[in-house]
Each structure stands twice: as C-alpha cells, then as structure tokens.
Write a protein that holds these residues in place. Sequence first.
Motif, PDB file in Angstrom:
ATOM      1  N   TYR A 211      17.171   3.117   1.546  1.00 24.02           N
ATOM      2  CA  TYR A 211      17.197   3.744   0.223  1.00 24.02           C
ATOM      3  C   TYR A 211      18.464   4.566   0.036  1.00 24.02           C
ATOM      4  CZ  TYR A 211      12.314   2.447   0.055  1.00 24.02           C
ATOM      5  OH  TYR A 211      11.154   1.721   0.066  1.00 24.02           O
ATOM      6  N   ASP A 212      19.174   4.299  -1.052  1.00 26.64           N
ATOM      7  CA  ASP A 212      20.244   5.208  -1.464  1.00 26.64           C
ATOM      8  C   ASP A 212      19.588   6.320  -2.243  1.00 26.64           C
ATOM      9  OD1 ASP A 212      22.691   4.032  -0.529  1.00 26.64           O
ATOM     10  OD2 ASP A 212      22.286   2.396  -1.941  1.00 26.64           O
ATOM     11  N   ILE A 213      19.814   7.548  -1.813  1.00 24.75           N
ATOM     12  CA  ILE A 213      19.160   8.683  -2.468  1.00 24.75           C
ATOM     13  C   ILE A 213      20.138   9.298  -3.468  1.00 24.75           C
ATOM     14  CG2 ILE A 213      17.960  10.866  -2.111  1.00 24.75           C
ATOM     15  CD1 ILE A 213      16.626   8.522  -0.648  1.00 24.75           C
ATOM     16  N   THR A 214      19.815   9.150  -4.736  1.00 27.76           N
ATOM     17  CA  THR A 214      20.676   9.751  -5.761  1.00 27.76           C
ATOM     18  C   THR A 214      19.793  10.505  -6.757  1.00 27.76           C
ATOM     19  OG1 THR A 214      20.563   7.747  -7.092  1.00 27.76           O
ATOM     20  CG2 THR A 214      22.445   7.953  -5.608  1.00 27.76           C
ATOM     21  N   PHE A 215      20.368  11.518  -7.325  1.00 31.85           N
ATOM     22  CA  PHE A 215      19.642  12.314  -8.319  1.00 31.85           C
ATOM     23  C   PHE A 215      20.485  12.372  -9.575  1.00 31.85           C
ATOM     24  CE2 PHE A 215      18.394  13.934  -4.125  1.00 31.85           C
ATOM     25  CZ  PHE A 215      17.026  13.742  -4.188  1.00 31.85           C
ATOM     26  N   ALA A 216      19.850  12.141 -10.718  1.00 30.23           N
ATOM     27  CA  ALA A 216      20.581  12.138 -11.988  1.00 30.23           C
ATOM     28  C   ALA A 216      21.321  13.455 -12.198  1.00 30.23           C
ATOM     29  CB  ALA A 216      19.614  11.877 -13.146  1.00 30.23           C
ATOM     30  N   ALA A 217      20.721  14.541 -11.734  1.00 33.64           N
ATOM     31  CA  ALA A 217      21.330  15.861 -11.930  1.00 33.64           C
ATOM     32  C   ALA A 217      22.412  16.154 -10.890  1.00 33.64           C
ATOM     33  CB  ALA A 217      20.250  16.937 -11.876  1.00 33.64           C
ATOM     34  N   GLY A 218      22.653  15.198  -9.982  1.00 32.18           N
ATOM     35  CA  GLY A 218      23.603  15.454  -8.904  1.00 32.18           C
ATOM     36  C   GLY A 218      22.889  16.047  -7.705  1.00 32.18           C
ATOM     37  N   ARG A 219      23.610  16.079  -6.581  1.00 31.15           N
ATOM     38  CA  ARG A 219      22.976  16.560  -5.359  1.00 31.15           C
ATOM     39  C   ARG A 219      23.228  18.046  -5.163  1.00 31.15           C
ATOM     40  NH1 ARG A 219      20.783  15.369  -0.700  1.00 31.15           N
ATOM     41  NH2 ARG A 219      20.566  13.180  -1.226  1.00 31.15           N
ATOM     42  N   GLY A 220      22.156  18.809  -5.156  1.00 35.09           N
ATOM     43  CA  GLY A 220      22.278  20.227  -4.832  1.00 35.09           C
ATOM     44  C   GLY A 220      21.922  20.442  -3.377  1.00 35.09           C
ATOM     45  N   PRO A 222      19.365  20.911  -0.131  1.00 33.20           N
ATOM     46  CA  PRO A 222      18.109  20.229   0.181  1.00 33.20           C
ATOM     47  C   PRO A 222      16.897  20.832  -0.536  1.00 33.20           C
ATOM     48  CG  PRO A 222      19.420  20.407   2.165  1.00 33.20           C
ATOM     49  CD  PRO A 222      20.157  21.175   1.103  1.00 33.20           C
ATOM     50  N   LEU A 223      16.845  22.154  -0.627  1.00 29.92           N
ATOM     51  CA  LEU A 223      15.714  22.774  -1.339  1.00 29.92           C
ATOM     52  C   LEU A 223      15.704  22.386  -2.807  1.00 29.92           C
ATOM     53  CD1 LEU A 223      15.338  26.404   0.098  1.00 29.92           C
ATOM     54  CD2 LEU A 223      13.586  24.608   0.022  1.00 29.92           C
ATOM     55  N   GLN A 224      16.897  22.353  -3.421  1.00 27.40           N
ATOM     56  CA  GLN A 224      16.979  21.934  -4.827  1.00 27.40           C
ATOM     57  C   GLN A 224      16.582  20.466  -4.984  1.00 27.40           C
ATOM     58  OE1 GLN A 224      21.044  23.117  -5.402  1.00 27.40           O
ATOM     59  NE2 GLN A 224      20.502  25.072  -6.365  1.00 27.40           N
ATOM     60  N   CYS A 225      16.987  19.629  -4.024  1.00 24.16           N
ATOM     61  CA  CYS A 225      16.641  18.207  -4.102  1.00 24.16           C
ATOM     62  C   CYS A 225      15.130  18.004  -4.152  1.00 24.16           C
ATOM     63  CB  CYS A 225      17.210  17.435  -2.911  1.00 24.16           C
ATOM     64  SG  CYS A 225      18.999  17.238  -2.984  1.00 24.16           S
ATOM     65  N   ARG A 226      14.408  18.875  -3.436  1.00 19.63           N
ATOM     66  CA  ARG A 226      12.949  18.744  -3.412  1.00 19.63           C
ATOM     67  C   ARG A 226      12.341  18.976  -4.792  1.00 19.63           C
ATOM     68  NH1 ARG A 226      10.381  19.612   2.082  1.00 19.63           N
ATOM     69  NH2 ARG A 226      12.083  19.495   3.559  1.00 19.63           N
ATOM     70  N   GLU A 227      13.089  19.644  -5.657  1.00 21.56           N
ATOM     71  CA  GLU A 227      12.603  19.936  -7.014  1.00 21.56           C
ATOM     72  C   GLU A 227      12.995  18.874  -8.034  1.00 21.56           C
ATOM     73  OE1 GLU A 227      10.617  22.523  -7.588  1.00 21.56           O
ATOM     74  OE2 GLU A 227      10.773  22.969  -5.441  1.00 21.56           O
ATOM     75  N   GLU A 228      13.849  17.934  -7.629  1.00 16.54           N
ATOM     76  CA  GLU A 228      14.330  16.942  -8.599  1.00 16.54           C
ATOM     77  C   GLU A 228      13.212  15.958  -8.957  1.00 16.54           C
ATOM     78  OE1 GLU A 228      17.071  17.122 -10.118  1.00 16.54           O
ATOM     79  OE2 GLU A 228      18.020  18.664  -8.868  1.00 16.54           O
ATOM     80  N   PRO A 229      13.239  15.440 -10.199  1.00 14.28           N
ATOM     81  CA  PRO A 229      12.172  14.518 -10.617  1.00 14.28           C
ATOM     82  C   PRO A 229      12.109  13.227  -9.784  1.00 14.28           C
ATOM     83  CG  PRO A 229      13.897  14.720 -12.310  1.00 14.28           C
ATOM     84  CD  PRO A 229      14.164  15.765 -11.284  1.00 14.28           C
ATOM     85  N   GLU A 230      13.252  12.781  -9.240  1.00 14.38           N
ATOM     86  CA  GLU A 230      13.248  11.537  -8.454  1.00 14.38           C
ATOM     87  C   GLU A 230      12.645  11.714  -7.064  1.00 14.38           C
ATOM     88  OE1 GLU A 230      15.950  12.941  -9.807  1.00 14.38           O
ATOM     89  OE2 GLU A 230      17.231  11.465 -10.800  1.00 14.38           O
ATOM     90  N   PHE A 231      12.521  12.957  -6.624  1.00 19.84           N
ATOM     91  CA  PHE A 231      12.148  13.211  -5.235  1.00 19.84           C
ATOM     92  C   PHE A 231      10.829  12.534  -4.843  1.00 19.84           C
ATOM     93  CE2 PHE A 231      10.170  15.695  -1.873  1.00 19.84           C
ATOM     94  CZ  PHE A 231      11.173  15.745  -0.927  1.00 19.84           C
TER      95      PHE A 231
END
Length: 246
Positions: A211-220, A222-231
């Motif tokens: 899996y390529d892990i990408t977030f529409a909001a960009g990568r913050g 690790p704690l912020q990533c856990r809050e992203e909608p894609e997580f």
Amino acid sequence: MVQVSNLALTYQSAEGEIEAIRDLSFSVREGEFVSVIGPSGCGKSTLLSMIAGLLPPTAGEIRFAGNGSIGYMLQKDSLFPWRTIRRNLLLGAEIRGENGREAAQYADTLLQTYGLWEFRDRFPGQLSGGMRQRAALIRTLVTRPQLLLLDEAFSALDYQTRLAVADDIYAIIRREGKTAIMVTHDIAEAVSLSDRVIVLTRRPAVVKSVYDITFAAGRGSPLQCREEPEFRGYFNQIWRDIDVHL
Ligand code: ADP
Ligand code: MG
C-alpha cells in the motif's frame, strides 16, 4: 537504495527445517520510510537480520545503492547501563577504533539538536523510556548510516508513550533525511509512519500486498496521520490482509 530480490531463508534446527521466508522481493527508494508488517513469527526479524548482513540468505540477494551503511534499532534500547548517555553514543566509534574526535563532535551536535544535551552525563536508568529510545536512535545516527532498520522499535513502551516516541523518532529520521525500513505487527503504527506498507503472509513469508500511504491533506506527524479520513480505510484493508488466527 535497497533492492531485495527473491529472498528466502530456511532455518536448520534440531527439529528439522523451518522455512521462515520463501520468496520476498521489494525495493526501497532513498528517503523513503517503508514498513513491513505481518503476524508474529512470520519472519520480520529474520528479514531485517538479512538486510543488516547478520544472516546469510538461503537464496536470493539484497543490493544496496551507496555504501550500504546500516543503523539498527531494536525494541530494547540496548544502552549500556554503566555508561553515561554520551559515552553510550560514542561506543560505536570506540569499538571501530576510530579517531573519536569527529564522532564526539557529531554526537554532541545531535545531543544538542534533539534535546539530550542536559542529560549527556546521566546514566540510561535515570532517563524515561522515551528519552532512552531517543538516545538509542541518536546512537545509531552517530555512525552516519544511510539506512535505518527498526525492529518493533516501540513495542516495549506503554501505549501513550509509544505514540509520543513514534512521533519523536519519526521527526528525527525525517529531519536527518534517512531511509528507513521498519518491521512491526502494529497496523496503526505502520500506516501512521510510512510512505509504503508491505504486508507479509504468515510463515513462510511472501509479499501479500503493498500500500502506498497518501493523505489528501498531506503527511503530517504520525499522530496527525491517525486523524486523517483515509487512515481507517488503510487500517481496515491491511487488517483484512493479515491472516490472524486466534
Ligand atoms: P517475527 O520477527 O516476524 O516475529 P522471526 O523472524 O523472529 O519472526 O521468526 C520467523 C520464524 O522463524 C519463527 O517461526 C521463528 O520461530 C523461527 N526462527 C527464528 N529464528 C530462528 C532460529 N535461529 N532458528 C530456528 N528458527 C528460528
Ligand atoms: Mg520479530
């Protein structure tokens, strides 16, 4: 940066052969943070040992671009309790019999940059678990590795601490521009830290999915990533891929 091709490893033990890894291929680009995830006993530590050159593969090969220098970070911080933090950091250079001055200067820079300067003359037992893990990372950085290997590096810590320490270690690795391969059995940890997650099957391990892990909001962080909608989507897909047997 690293190319793993058709890697296999079979252990010979008193009870017979244990096929840990069957046929593993993947590559890691410079500056990438890649996690390898799979159930306990599937061969993750075995894989890192082979990449580190500690264990010769039964078949296949591992190729490195650059000088192939590697730093290894384990679950236990493995700092020597009778050495101060600073003297722990200088141990690698001491063992290799190098002129210690350059290593000492770099160690001091890292101690200052990463908030351990005031603890430099303390012993590991006088530091918190998180501080010790940070010191352990800095000790591996002193040797200027191109590639960092992390083997379940946070799993000895309690939950709250491990979230904070993962953030901390991740920030340092990114700031230093290192390439990293982390093995873990923790899906959330893999998704929140990695550019790419490689899922292994149960033993004998082969690659199950990537899996390529990408977030529409960009990568913050690790704690912020856990809050992203894609997580959650990544988490659930990987959860389904990992063969957990109760
Ligand atoms: P993981 O890190 O994913 O939990 P390991 O790489 O430690 O898994 O081990 C993979 C498999 O190989 C396990 O079944 C383990 O028991 C076996 N194994 C590990 N080291 C040895 C060894 N030195 N000799 C024999 N079998 C081993
Ligand atoms: Mg392991």
